[in-house]
Motif scaffolding. Structure first.
Motif, PDB file in Angstrom:
ATOM      1  N   GLU A  94      48.703  41.282  50.969  1.00 40.58           N
ATOM      2  CA  GLU A  94      48.727  39.893  50.521  1.00 40.58           C
ATOM      3  C   GLU A  94      48.785  39.002  51.764  1.00 40.58           C
ATOM      4  O   GLU A  94      48.770  39.494  52.884  1.00 40.58           O
ATOM      5  N   HIS A 113      43.354  40.438  50.253  1.00 37.15           N
ATOM      6  CA  HIS A 113      43.565  39.095  49.695  1.00 37.15           C
ATOM      7  C   HIS A 113      42.452  38.135  50.108  1.00 37.15           C
ATOM      8  O   HIS A 113      42.181  37.151  49.417  1.00 37.15           O
ATOM      9  N   ARG A 147      39.338  39.340  47.956  1.00 34.62           N
ATOM     10  CA  ARG A 147      39.604  39.128  46.531  1.00 34.62           C
ATOM     11  C   ARG A 147      39.465  40.405  45.703  1.00 34.62           C
ATOM     12  O   ARG A 147      39.339  40.363  44.479  1.00 34.62           O
ATOM     13  N   ARG A 197      40.869  44.863  45.864  1.00 31.12           N
ATOM     14  CA  ARG A 197      41.743  45.792  46.571  1.00 31.12           C
ATOM     15  C   ARG A 197      41.276  47.223  46.381  1.00 31.12           C
ATOM     16  O   ARG A 197      40.607  47.558  45.399  1.00 31.12           O
ATOM     17  N   THR A 242      45.100  40.471  45.857  1.00 30.95           N
ATOM     18  CA  THR A 242      43.730  39.972  45.753  1.00 30.95           C
ATOM     19  C   THR A 242      43.678  38.451  45.851  1.00 30.95           C
ATOM     20  O   THR A 242      42.711  37.832  45.432  1.00 30.95           O
ATOM     21  N   GLY A 243      44.736  37.862  46.396  1.00 28.88           N
ATOM     22  CA  GLY A 243      44.744  36.426  46.629  1.00 28.88           C
ATOM     23  C   GLY A 243      45.061  35.592  45.409  1.00 28.88           C
ATOM     24  O   GLY A 243      44.883  34.377  45.424  1.00 28.88           O
TER      25      GLY A 243
END
Length: 199
Positions: A114, A138, A141, A143, A55-56
């Motif tokens: 990612e 990612h 933000r 998943r 999710t960054g």
């Protein structure tokens, strides 16, 4: 089709690409792993930092740098990641050639990745016929299978749930999409998927 704009959201891992068994053999041949490469892979994918990277939130290379020395000597994180994203992907070329013929106005790749693997997905599939764009965790933000992923994906492409269909090989991800109001299809193989989508 009717006047509604029809959009397909297509999973990547397990549908459009698969891991290559040859990669495991090659990397185990080239380096001395304490308990085998797959033990490292399990540790990597089970680590909470990997989920956050999807999710960054953090970089995967930081996690690989932390875990690799516990499993192997003489292999750096940058070298491993380069081999992982270039040698461990078998593209489903047959399905790729079928995409332009599917009865959809747009096809987006909707995937948990990612940043490193997300960049590889873009490199592999940008400009391929039938693929409109990318919905990567990612960047969003969020998943799969969280509803927030699908809400963010629909907002990104300007579509409503009723205008979209989602394909994945994992039932829990389909369940997440269904909770967000999308129609879903479980991927088993190319022939089954094309038959279901064109029915």
């Amino acid at each position: 089709m009717d006047g509604v704009r029809h959009t397909l959201l297509l999973d990547v891992d397990g549908v459009l690409q698969f891991p290559r068994p040859e990669f495991v053999r090659a990397i185990e041949r080239d380096y001395s792993w304490r308990a085998g490469y797959l033990a490292f892979q399990r540790a990597l994918l089970a680590d909470p930092a990997e989920a956050r990277a999807l999710t960054g939130d953090g970089a995967l290379i930081t996690l690989v740098e932390r875990l690799l020395p516990q499993h192997v000597a003489g292999l750096s994180a940058p070298v491993f990641l380069e081999r992982w994203v270039t040698e461990n992907i078998a593209v489903n070329e047959e399905l790729l050639t079928m995409l332009p013929g599917l009865p959809f106005d747009e096809i987006y790749l909707a995937t948990n990745q990612e940043a490193v693997r997300g960049a590889r997905v873009r490199e592999l599939y940008s400009g391929r016929p039938g693929i409109t764009g990318f919905l990567i965790s990612h960047e969003l933000r969020h998943r799969k299978p969280g509803r927030a992923f699908f809400d963010a994906a629909l907002a990104r492409i300007g579509r409503t749930p009723s205008e979209c269909m989602f394909v994945d090989d994992k039932q829990q991800y389909l369940d997440g999409a269904a909770r967000a109001g999308l129609a879903t299809i479980l991927y088993r193989d190319n022939a089954q998927l094309v038959a279901d989508l064109t029915a």
